[in-house]
Design an enzyme around this catalytic site. Structure first.
Site, PDB file in Angstrom:
ATOM      1  N   VAL A   1     -53.165  16.153  -7.037  1.00  0.00           N
ATOM      2  CA  VAL A   1     -53.195  16.734  -5.645  1.00  0.00           C
ATOM      3  C   VAL A   1     -51.719  17.281  -5.096  1.00  0.00           C
ATOM      4  O   VAL A   1     -51.732  18.390  -4.903  1.00  0.00           O
ATOM      5  CB  VAL A   1     -53.847  15.638  -4.725  1.00  0.00           C
ATOM      6  CG1 VAL A   1     -53.939  16.277  -3.372  1.00  0.00           C
ATOM      7  CG2 VAL A   1     -55.326  15.093  -5.324  1.00  0.00           C
ATOM      8  N   CYS A   2     -51.024  16.405  -4.948  1.00  0.00           N
ATOM      9  CA  CYS A   2     -49.649  16.824  -4.231  1.00  0.00           C
ATOM     10  C   CYS A   2     -48.838  17.714  -4.973  1.00  0.00           C
ATOM     11  O   CYS A   2     -48.296  18.563  -4.634  1.00  0.00           O
ATOM     12  CB  CYS A   2     -48.632  15.451  -4.163  1.00  0.00           C
ATOM     13  SG  CYS A   2     -49.357  14.210  -3.298  1.00  0.00           S
ATOM     14  N   LEU A   3     -48.889  17.669  -6.476  1.00  0.00           N
ATOM     15  CA  LEU A   3     -48.324  18.749  -7.322  1.00  0.00           C
ATOM     16  C   LEU A   3     -49.163  19.889  -7.489  1.00  0.00           C
ATOM     17  O   LEU A   3     -48.975  21.140  -7.601  1.00  0.00           O
ATOM     18  CB  LEU A   3     -47.950  17.995  -8.593  1.00  0.00           C
ATOM     19  CG  LEU A   3     -47.349  18.936  -9.682  1.00  0.00           C
ATOM     20  CD1 LEU A   3     -45.787  19.519  -9.048  1.00  0.00           C
ATOM     21  CD2 LEU A   3     -46.888  17.946 -10.908  1.00  0.00           C
TER      22      LEU A   3
END
Length: 196
Positions: free
Chosen positions: A102-104
């Site tokens: 998600v974050c990456l």
């Protein structure tokens, strides 16, 4: 770009040693700062009161870098974040987002769609399971991201032992490797307790 390195997000990592992820991220930040590479630091949900700021060890390395807080899962959907990336003037980005899937993955795929070249630091990110992390890495590579490790990224930053930038490498390499080796000799994984 370092995205969502927060305690509440770190709690989502189970099959990688959280201490190694923190160490790798901290040394990437330390190295980048020492050689003048601009760092964009982002958090999610802090202003909303649902999450905590950047982890203290990383914050200590980047004390003069303003955190860009957002509500979106995808940092690339936040105008302030994208403006900060554009303000660096760089078209080649090194990205770490704490949760690989998600974050990456979300901002890296969108940054590449917008014409940026993206390197991702695989050992400075993690996920709930190795399968989820590995699947996200496959997605990122298929989208065109270049996978790196912390050691490889630091070496690419200075590239030549005769370069003036190599002084930073000489100063940081041994302490980094000593800390890394100590953690690798005694790995620590957090057990998933399930939802309450």
């Amino acid at each position: 770009m370092l995205i969502d390195y927060q305690d509440g997000v770190l709690d989502l990592i189970f099959e990688q040693d959280r201490r190694v992820i923190e160490l790798n991220t901290r040394y990437l930040a330390k190295f980048a700062k020492a050689i003048g590479i601009p760092v964009v630091l982002s958090t999610v949900g802090v202003e909303m009161g649902v999450n905590t700021p950047t982890i203290s060890t990383l914050r200590a390395e980047l004390a003069d870098v303003e955190e860009i807080d957002r509500s979106q899962m995808n940092a690339w959907e936040d105008a302030g974040f994208v403006d900060a990336v554009k303000a660096t003037g760089r078209k080649k980005l090194v990205m770490g987002g704490l949760v690989t899937s998600v974050c990456l993955a979300y901002p890296a795929v969108d940054a590449m769609a917008d014409g940026y070249e993206v390197a991702i630091v695989a050992d400075a990110v993690g996920d709930a399971t190795k399968e989820i992390h590995d699947t996200a890495m496959l997605r990122l590579v298929q989208a065109g991201a270049v996978p790196m490790t912390t050691t490889a990224m630091m070496a690419e930053f200075f590239r030549d032992w005769k370069s003036p930038l190599s002084d930073v490498a000489r100063e940081l390499w041994v302490p980094y490797k000593e800390e890394w080796a100590a953690l690798k000799r005694h790995p620590k994984f957090v057990e998933f307790k399930g939802l309450v």
